[in-house]
Design a protein around this motif. Structure first.
Motif, PDB file in Angstrom:
ATOM      1  N   VAL A   1       0.834  -1.204   0.000  1.00  0.00           N
ATOM      2  CA  VAL A   1       0.000   0.000   0.000  1.00  0.00           C
ATOM      3  C   VAL A   1       0.870   1.255   0.000  1.00  0.00           C
ATOM      4  O   VAL A   1       0.627   2.220  -0.747  1.00  0.00           O
ATOM      5  CB  VAL A   1      -0.956  -0.014   1.210  1.00  0.00           C
ATOM      6  CG1 VAL A   1      -1.627   1.342   1.378  1.00  0.00           C
ATOM      7  CG2 VAL A   1      -2.008  -1.099   1.029  1.00  0.00           C
ATOM      8  N   THR A   2       1.914   1.224   0.854  1.00  0.00           N
ATOM      9  CA  THR A   2       2.819   2.386   0.897  1.00  0.00           C
ATOM     10  C   THR A   2       3.489   2.593  -0.450  1.00  0.00           C
ATOM     11  O   THR A   2       3.609   3.732  -0.926  1.00  0.00           O
ATOM     12  CB  THR A   2       3.873   2.168   2.000  1.00  0.00           C
ATOM     13  OG1 THR A   2       3.207   1.959   3.249  1.00  0.00           O
ATOM     14  CG2 THR A   2       4.788   3.373   2.110  1.00  0.00           C
ATOM     15  N   ARG A   3       3.932   1.515  -1.061  1.00  0.00           N
ATOM     16  CA  ARG A   3       4.568   1.636  -2.380  1.00  0.00           C
ATOM     17  C   ARG A   3       3.567   2.148  -3.412  1.00  0.00           C
ATOM     18  O   ARG A   3       3.909   2.972  -4.284  1.00  0.00           O
ATOM     19  CB  ARG A   3       5.116   0.275  -2.811  1.00  0.00           C
ATOM     20  CG  ARG A   3       5.841   0.298  -4.153  1.00  0.00           C
ATOM     21  CD  ARG A   3       7.040   1.224  -4.128  1.00  0.00           C
ATOM     22  NE  ARG A   3       7.693   1.269  -5.410  1.00  0.00           N
ATOM     23  CZ  ARG A   3       8.658   0.432  -5.785  1.00  0.00           C
ATOM     24  NH1 ARG A   3       9.070  -0.505  -4.933  1.00  0.00           N
ATOM     25  NH2 ARG A   3       9.216   0.542  -6.967  1.00  0.00           N
ATOM     26  N   ALA A   4       2.297   1.697  -3.288  1.00  0.00           N
ATOM     27  CA  ALA A   4       1.282   2.175  -4.226  1.00  0.00           C
ATOM     28  C   ALA A   4       1.034   3.670  -4.056  1.00  0.00           C
ATOM     29  O   ALA A   4       0.850   4.403  -5.043  1.00  0.00           O
ATOM     30  CB  ALA A   4      -0.016   1.396  -4.015  1.00  0.00           C
TER      31      ALA A   4
ATOM     32  N   GLU B   1       9.219  10.108   2.506  1.00  0.00           N
ATOM     33  CA  GLU B   1       7.929   9.730   3.108  1.00  0.00           C
ATOM     34  C   GLU B   1       7.957  10.129   4.568  1.00  0.00           C
ATOM     35  O   GLU B   1       8.985  10.046   5.232  1.00  0.00           O
ATOM     36  CB  GLU B   1       7.708   8.219   2.987  1.00  0.00           C
ATOM     37  CG  GLU B   1       6.443   7.731   3.648  1.00  0.00           C
ATOM     38  CD  GLU B   1       6.366   6.200   3.681  1.00  0.00           C
ATOM     39  OE1 GLU B   1       5.827   5.685   4.680  1.00  0.00           O
ATOM     40  OE2 GLU B   1       6.841   5.541   2.728  1.00  0.00           O
ATOM     41  N   MET B   2       6.825  10.543   5.080  1.00  0.00           N
ATOM     42  CA  MET B   2       6.778  10.991   6.468  1.00  0.00           C
ATOM     43  C   MET B   2       5.411  10.650   7.052  1.00  0.00           C
ATOM     44  O   MET B   2       4.385  10.733   6.364  1.00  0.00           O
ATOM     45  CB  MET B   2       7.020  12.508   6.533  1.00  0.00           C
ATOM     46  CG  MET B   2       7.079  13.058   7.958  1.00  0.00           C
ATOM     47  SD  MET B   2       7.496  14.816   7.969  1.00  0.00           S
ATOM     48  CE  MET B   2       7.507  15.130   9.730  1.00  0.00           C
TER      49      MET B   2
ATOM     50  N   ALA C   1      -3.843   7.309   7.183  1.00  0.00           N
ATOM     51  CA  ALA C   1      -3.198   6.006   7.022  1.00  0.00           C
ATOM     52  C   ALA C   1      -4.149   4.835   7.227  1.00  0.00           C
ATOM     53  O   ALA C   1      -4.139   3.871   6.473  1.00  0.00           O
ATOM     54  CB  ALA C   1      -2.025   5.897   8.000  1.00  0.00           C
ATOM     55  N   SER C   2      -4.992   4.904   8.243  1.00  0.00           N
ATOM     56  CA  SER C   2      -5.829   3.754   8.576  1.00  0.00           C
ATOM     57  C   SER C   2      -6.973   3.552   7.596  1.00  0.00           C
ATOM     58  O   SER C   2      -7.588   2.489   7.585  1.00  0.00           O
ATOM     59  CB  SER C   2      -6.395   3.909   9.992  1.00  0.00           C
ATOM     60  OG  SER C   2      -7.173   5.089  10.073  1.00  0.00           O
ATOM     61  N   ASP C   3      -7.272   4.519   6.776  1.00  0.00           N
ATOM     62  CA  ASP C   3      -8.392   4.389   5.839  1.00  0.00           C
ATOM     63  C   ASP C   3      -7.956   3.854   4.484  1.00  0.00           C
ATOM     64  O   ASP C   3      -8.789   3.372   3.716  1.00  0.00           O
ATOM     65  CB  ASP C   3      -9.083   5.746   5.631  1.00  0.00           C
ATOM     66  CG  ASP C   3      -9.853   6.179   6.861  1.00  0.00           C
ATOM     67  OD1 ASP C   3     -10.107   5.287   7.706  1.00  0.00           O
ATOM     68  OD2 ASP C   3     -10.163   7.360   6.986  1.00  0.00           O
TER      69      ASP C   3
END
Length: 498
Positions: free
Chosen positions: A42-45, A142-143, A176-178
């Motif tokens: 997900v982060t990479r996406a 990224e932060m 982030a959580s959504d």
């Protein structure tokens, strides 16, 4: 032993508890690993999507004059989506050393009066410094940080865009959580799915524990009823009354039926013993009465007739003894089936048995040594253990030469009691030891020590000993002593006196 372990309900319960403990740990580890991989994807996406937006904005920025007024909101709205905040920042060449940026676009758009507050918050979060480093090294970043109220974590991608020698920064912020409903921004155990699974697991574990406790309580009730029956407190079988588990109702009825049948058999054995004894003793008494006038009529000098009368009297006495022995045997059998098993301290019982054989010991010049531990008890019916001990003592005395001693020792371990009788006689042929407990078997010699012609032995002594001891849940061991003599050991379950 292995079959006993595999059939143990306690062992199965321990294994079940182990599975209940280990299974969620293993599954949690597997699911957390899968979620970590999902978070990485997900982060990479998110980063790839931000990079694509930056690539799409690059041509527009090349045609934009930074010196002219800029409003990039419209361009950013083309790439905005629900839950995503896009911001475009511009750093003039002269402001690079001071890490100053201008907010030139936002989607959703910000009101002009909110721009200063937004930049101030970015500065406090350390985001402006990160933007400056991204421009310096032309590297994406990224932060993650939380909102001012600390409730929601934000994931921000920082993408530098180079156009006409100027540095532009595109920031893409997500809650982030959504994003794809993953656990980004919070521990995995806080996710909704894990909490639902944990709740279901706990409910299942509680049900399993309740079922196990219910079975244990039901079995304990059965055990209490059995104890009450053994102690003679329960007049009627009450397994059905005490049972609360419908599935065990059939078992409870079978137990009640079994207790009823055992009591009925015990009553019939006692009644049969009394009837048979009466039936035999009546004609024997009649014969003895009929012999009285015959004995008076026989002359004193008729030795042949007198000898015949003595043989008849001896035979009648032997018959009467056999009838009494048979009656005692049958009564003992009935007691084994039905007599209450009461807690009994053994030291006084042994001392009483010793007093009963004192005259025989004195007449044969045989000593008696008692080595008794106090406070040791077993559960036994009245007369059962006394009869066994008396038989063993009489056997030891009959095989003991004069001037020797019979030793009775009583010792206890945590669960068992050992009552041992040892003599200093000749012992027994090792090949005959296995047959000692057979009915009507006797190893007594015709002459010498152990012949004991004054008493007619039936060969039932040790058989009765083993029968009574095993009926009490114990066992009997016999062996020749290393030096000389013979030992009989009765091992019984210990009853702890509270």
């Amino acid at each position: 032993m292995l079959r006993r372990l595999t059939a143990s309900l306690t062992l199965k319960l321990v294994v079940l508890i182990g599975l209940f403990v280990a299974l969620p740990i293993v599954l949690y580890g597997q699911f957390e690993s899968a979620d970590s991989q999902m978070r990485a994807l997900v982060t990479r996406a998110i980063q790839d999507r931000s990079a694509l937006i930056a690539e799409a904005l690059a041509p527009v920025l090349r045609d934009t004059d930074p010196a002219a007024p800029m409003n990039m909101n419209r361009e950013l709205e083309k790439y905005a989506s629900s839950g995503t905040v896009l911001k475009l920042m511009y750093q003039p060449p002269a402001a690079r050393s001071a890490s100053r940026f201008f907010l030139v676009g936002s989607a959703p758009p910000l009101a002009p009066e909110a721009v200063s507050a937004e930049l101030e918050e970015l500065s406090q979060r350390g985001l402006l410094q990160r933007l400056s480093e991204a421009c310096t090294w032309n590297a994406a970043d990224e932060m993650r940080y939380r909102r001012a109220d600390g409730t929601v974590e934000l994931l921000t991608s920082i993408i530098p865009i180079r156009a006409r020698g100027n540095c532009w920064i595109l920031t893409t912020t997500h809650v982030a959580s959504d994003f794809l409903n993953t656990s980004i921004g919070r521990p995995y155990w806080e996710t909704r799915e894990v909490r639902i699974a944990a709740a279901i697991y706990l409910v299942g574990a509680m049900l399993a524990v309740l079922v196990a406790l219910g079975m244990r309580l039901s079995l304990r009730r059965f055990r209490n009823v059995a104890d009450e029956i053994a102690l003679g407190r329960a007049v009627d079988a009450t397994f059905v009354e005490r049972n609360t588990v419908p599935e065990l109702a059939g078992v409870a009825r079978d137990f009640d039926r079994l207790v009823h049948e055992l009591r009925r058999v015990s009553r019939e054995i006692r009644q049969s013993a009394e009837d048979n004894a009466h039936a035999f003793k009546t004609p024997l008494a009649a014969v003895q009465s009929a012999l009285r006038p015959v004995r008076r009529a026989v002359p004193e000098d008729d030795s042949r007739a007198r000898r015949a009368l003595e043989i008849v009297d001896s035979s009648l006495a032997r018959l009467l003894g056999l009838v009494n022995a048979a009656q005692r045997h049958d009564m003992g059998t009935a007691d084994i089936i039905d007599a209450p098993r009461m807690p009994t301290e053994l030291a006084p019982l042994v001392e009483e048995a010793a007093r009963q054989v004192q005259e025989i010991l004195a007449a044969r010049e045989i000593g008696l040594v008692l080595k008794l531990e106090r406070g040791i008890a077993v559960r036994t019916a009245a007369g059962m253990l006394e009869a066994a001990l008396q038989a063993v003592l009489e056997n030891a005395i009959s095989f003991s030469p004069g001037g020797t001693a019979v030793t009775v020792s009583l010792h206890a371990s945590t669960d068992t009691v050992e009552l041992r009788v040892e003599d200093e006689g000749p012992g027994i042929d090792p090949e005959k030891i296995e047959r000692l407990f057979e009915r009507y078997f006797s190893s007594r010699p015709d002459d010498g020590i152990g012949s004991d012609r004054s008493v007619k032995h039936s060969g039932l002594g040790l058989w009765i000993v083993r029968r009574n001891v095993e009926a009490l849940g114990g066992q009997v061991k016999v062996a020749n002593r290393p030096s000389h003599g013979f030992s009989v050991t009765m091992v019984l379950p210990r009853f702890v006196i509270h």
